[in-house]
Write a protein that holds these residues in place. Structure first.
Motif, PDB file in Angstrom:
ATOM      1  N   GLN A   7      -2.260  19.440-101.032  1.00  0.00           N
ATOM      2  CA  GLN A   7      -3.412  18.803-101.673  1.00  0.00           C
ATOM      3  C   GLN A   7      -4.340  19.843-102.297  1.00  0.00           C
TER       4      GLN A   7
ATOM      5  N   GLN B 253      -2.677  21.331-105.476  1.00  0.00           N
ATOM      6  CA  GLN B 253      -2.712  20.360-106.569  1.00  0.00           C
ATOM      7  C   GLN B 253      -4.134  20.222-107.106  1.00  0.00           C
TER       8      GLN B 253
ATOM      9  N   LEU C  33       3.943  16.888-106.794  1.00  0.00           N
ATOM     10  CA  LEU C  33       2.650  17.336-107.292  1.00  0.00           C
ATOM     11  C   LEU C  33       2.697  17.312-108.809  1.00  0.00           C
TER      12      LEU C  33
ATOM     13  N   THR D 120      -2.036  13.522-104.350  1.00  0.00           N
ATOM     14  CA  THR D 120      -0.736  14.119-104.052  1.00  0.00           C
ATOM     15  C   THR D 120       0.269  13.009-103.779  1.00  0.00           C
TER      16      THR D 120
END
Length: 187
Positions: A61, A64, A156, A165
């Protein structure tokens, strides 16, 4: 027209005519981005600063979010070879890149965090090959990152702002994707 431009490529100094299989397309992309997913000191530092600590999911996460918030997307609607490939450190410094640059930076950041991943070539909605079953890189104009996670993949998208995500934007849903593993392809 794009197909004609991409009908031949060089692999290890030998010119190859055409694409017979999806593995040939994977080899083309692997050659195009060769060495671009390796982190240098600046990329490793950025990855660790963005991710901090935590679980694999939190790291995914964070990477991304960093890519989506910090790197400006240069959309390439033609094909992935339309713009030259840039090293992850260059993309990080300039804070701008196309999908393959962003994916290479993301893969390098993940590698710095001890997480492996693979590029996935995809076509945005409306992009297609003239002959759908003909293996060619022509329709692919976007790159995602696939991270193995418990027998499946977490995806991603480095260039769609505010996308969670594992989610794909509408322009990529239902489209064909080509997962690339060391010169091998998985359609």
């Amino acid at each position: 027209q794009v197909h004609v431009q991409l009908r031949a490529y060089e692999l290890s100094g030998a010119r190859r005519a055409g694409y017979r299989t999806w593995d040939d397309v994977a080899a083309w992309y692997s050659q195009l981005t060769e060495g671009m997913a390796a982190p240098d000191a600046s990329v490793s530092q950025a990855a660790k600063a963005a991710a901090g600590g935590g679980s694999k999911r939190k790291k995914l996460q964070a990477v991304q979010r960093f890519l989506q918030d910090e790197i400006v997307d240069v959309p390439t609607f033609y094909n992935l070879a339309a713009l030259p490939v840039r090293k992850p450190a260059t993309v990080l410094k300039a804070k701008v890149g196309d999908a393959k640059d962003q994916a290479s930076l993301g893969l390098a950041m993940l590698q710095a965090l001890g997480i492996g991943g693979f590029p996935v070539l995809v076509s945005r909605l409306g992009s297609f090959a003239t002959v759908p079953d003909l293996p060619t890189p022509a329709p692919f104009n976007h790159v995602l990152i696939a991270v193995p996670s418990g027998g499946r993949y977490s995806f991603l998208d480095p260039s769609t702002p505010a996308l969670p995500t594992g989610r794909l934007p509408g322009a990529l849903q239902g489209q064909r994707g080509l997962l690339i593993r060391a010169g091998r392809a998985e359609l």
